[in-house]
Write a protein that holds these residues in place. Structure first.
Motif, PDB file in Angstrom:
ATOM      1  N   LEU A   1       0.824  -1.206   0.000  1.00 35.12           N
ATOM      2  CA  LEU A   1       0.000   0.000   0.000  1.00 35.12           C
ATOM      3  C   LEU A   1       0.856   1.253   0.000  1.00 35.12           C
ATOM      4  O   LEU A   1       0.493   2.265  -0.594  1.00 35.12           O
ATOM      5  CB  LEU A   1      -0.928   0.008   1.223  1.00 35.12           C
ATOM      6  CG  LEU A   1      -2.164  -0.888   1.148  1.00 35.12           C
ATOM      7  CD1 LEU A   1      -2.893  -0.872   2.476  1.00 35.12           C
ATOM      8  CD2 LEU A   1      -3.079  -0.450   0.048  1.00 35.12           C
TER       9      LEU A   1
ATOM     10  N   GLY B   1      -1.001   6.341  -0.863  1.00 35.05           N
ATOM     11  CA  GLY B   1      -0.451   5.092  -0.343  1.00 35.05           C
ATOM     12  C   GLY B   1      -0.014   5.142   1.106  1.00 35.05           C
ATOM     13  O   GLY B   1      -0.515   4.367   1.925  1.00 35.05           O
TER      14      GLY B   1
ATOM     15  N   LEU C   1       1.597   3.035  -3.344  1.00 39.42           N
ATOM     16  CA  LEU C   1       0.471   3.446  -4.181  1.00 39.42           C
ATOM     17  C   LEU C   1       0.409   4.961  -4.346  1.00 39.42           C
ATOM     18  O   LEU C   1      -0.623   5.571  -4.061  1.00 39.42           O
ATOM     19  CB  LEU C   1      -0.845   2.946  -3.575  1.00 39.42           C
ATOM     20  CG  LEU C   1      -1.312   1.533  -3.944  1.00 39.42           C
ATOM     21  CD1 LEU C   1      -2.651   1.236  -3.307  1.00 39.42           C
ATOM     22  CD2 LEU C   1      -1.394   1.342  -5.447  1.00 39.42           C
TER      23      LEU C   1
END
Lengths: 121, 251
Positions: B200, B207, B203
């Motif tokens: 994550l 993120g 991102l």
């Protein structure tokens, strides 16, 4: 540990019942027997009355324990049946029988989890 | 390591690799064995150095050593009951070894040797052999009445005896699976959520904010794993004591 030490090192228990004129009163004698019995029970020298034991106290993880008991009994049943079948050449009959036995033993294990066997020798 | 090729690789942490160079490779001395040696050394160090001062008011290390001793002593006393004192060293050694393995495995870069079924089953098999030998020594042939409780109708024998035998044989299996499964599940969860953080985090702009969620979960999980580590060592010791109680009193 600390709690097993006498309450005061300056007055040992052995001298506590003795009065100024050297006589020992009867009540203190009884008290000594009491304390001796308690001490023996605490150190495991006398057989203490049985308590209910082995029960899972918290609900946390009981389900997991029960699941493990069933699965392990099934593993043993399947393993025993397969080995006996290989040995005796009766595949798959003993396997089927011991598979059922494993299931029954699993239920028995879960039952014992809540009702430990006790009493009759 | 966990995010190679953007996939979750939660199981590679349980792989064994030889340590100590060529010597370790030739005798098969893996990092699991190394951690066992370290754990044993830590236990001995705790007990020897902790109890060296023998103070009436204990210091930190002495308090830790005495707490462990008292704790296991309480378990043995309560569960085995009369005549259980002589099994205290056995239960204490098992408890400390499992506890130290579980806790050591939570350290960064450490390996959890209790996450291998071979190790836990070895320990459980040791317990199984000990309880069987103890029961045979104390009760002799009377031990076999354990598999056919008194008062059972005789026509039930063909069912009861195999069931009781299977139930008895399932003890080491359930003992080892419980510890092993708890350890593996905990470490896999930690690894999966740690991988989520990394995935994550990559991102773009949102993120890093999203990545705080699995991070928060992982913080809670580490605390939970400490609980599980102690609890499973306790359960191992309690079950060993219950089995020893059955072996000594046979009912």
């Amino acid at each position: 540990m600390l709690d097993t030490l006498p309450p005061s090192p300056y007055q040992p228990d052995a001298f506590r019942g003795i009065t100024a004129w050297g006589g020992q009163n009867v009540a203190e004698q009884d008290n000594f027997d009491d304390r001796l019995r308690q001490a023996r029970a605490r150190k495991g020298l006398d057989i203490a009355p049985e308590k209910g034991e082995g029960k899972p106290v918290s609900g946390n993880g009981v389900g997991f324990r029960a699941g493990v008991e069933v699965v392990s009994a099934l593993i043993v049943g399947i393993g025993l049946g397969t080995i006996l079948d290989r040995w005796l050449g009766t595949w798959p009959w003993l396997f089927l029988v011991f598979f059922l036995m494993g299931g029954v033993a699993g239920v028995l294990n879960v039952f014992r989890l809540f009702n430990p066997r006790s009493g009759a020798k | 390591m966990a995010t190679e090729g953007k996939t979750i690789d939660a199981l590679s942490q349980f792989e064994l690799t030889p340590v100590l160079g060529i010597i370790g490779r030739s005798v098969g001395f893996s990092q699991s064995n190394l951690h066992m040696v370290v754990a044993s050394g830590l236990i001995i160090a705790l007990l020897v150095y902790g109890m060296r001062s023998r103070a009436v008011v204990p210091g930190r290390l002495q308090a830790a050593a005495e707490t462990m001793y008292d704790f296991v002593h309480g378990i043995v006393d309560e569960q085995i009951g009369h005549g259980g004192k002589r099994f205290f060293p056995f239960v204490f050694a098992l408890f400390m070894f499992v506890l130290m393995g579980n806790l050591l495995g939570l350290m960064p870069y450490a390996f959890t040797y209790t996450s291998h079924i071979a190790v836990t089953f070895g320990l459980a098999l040791l317990v199984f052999v000990v309880i069987t030998v103890v029961a045979l020594v104390i009760h002799g042939k009377h031990f076999f009445s354990y598999f056919f409780p008194e008062g059972t109708p005789i026509w039930l024998a063909p069912i009861i005896i195999p069931v009781e035998v299977v139930s008895y044989l399932s003890r080491p299996i359930s003992l080892s699976i419980r510890l092993f499964a708890n350890m593996v599940a905990g470490h896999v969860m930690l690894k999966v959520f740690a991988t989520f953080i990394v995935l994550l985090g990559g991102l773009g702009t949102v993120g890093p904010f999203l990545a705080t969620l699995p991070l928060a979960i992982n913080v809670a999980l580490v605390a939970f794993e400490v609980l599980v580590a102690v609890l499973q060592a306790y359960v191992f010791a309690v079950l060993t004591s219950i089995y020893l109680h059955d072996a000594v009193h046979l009912h």
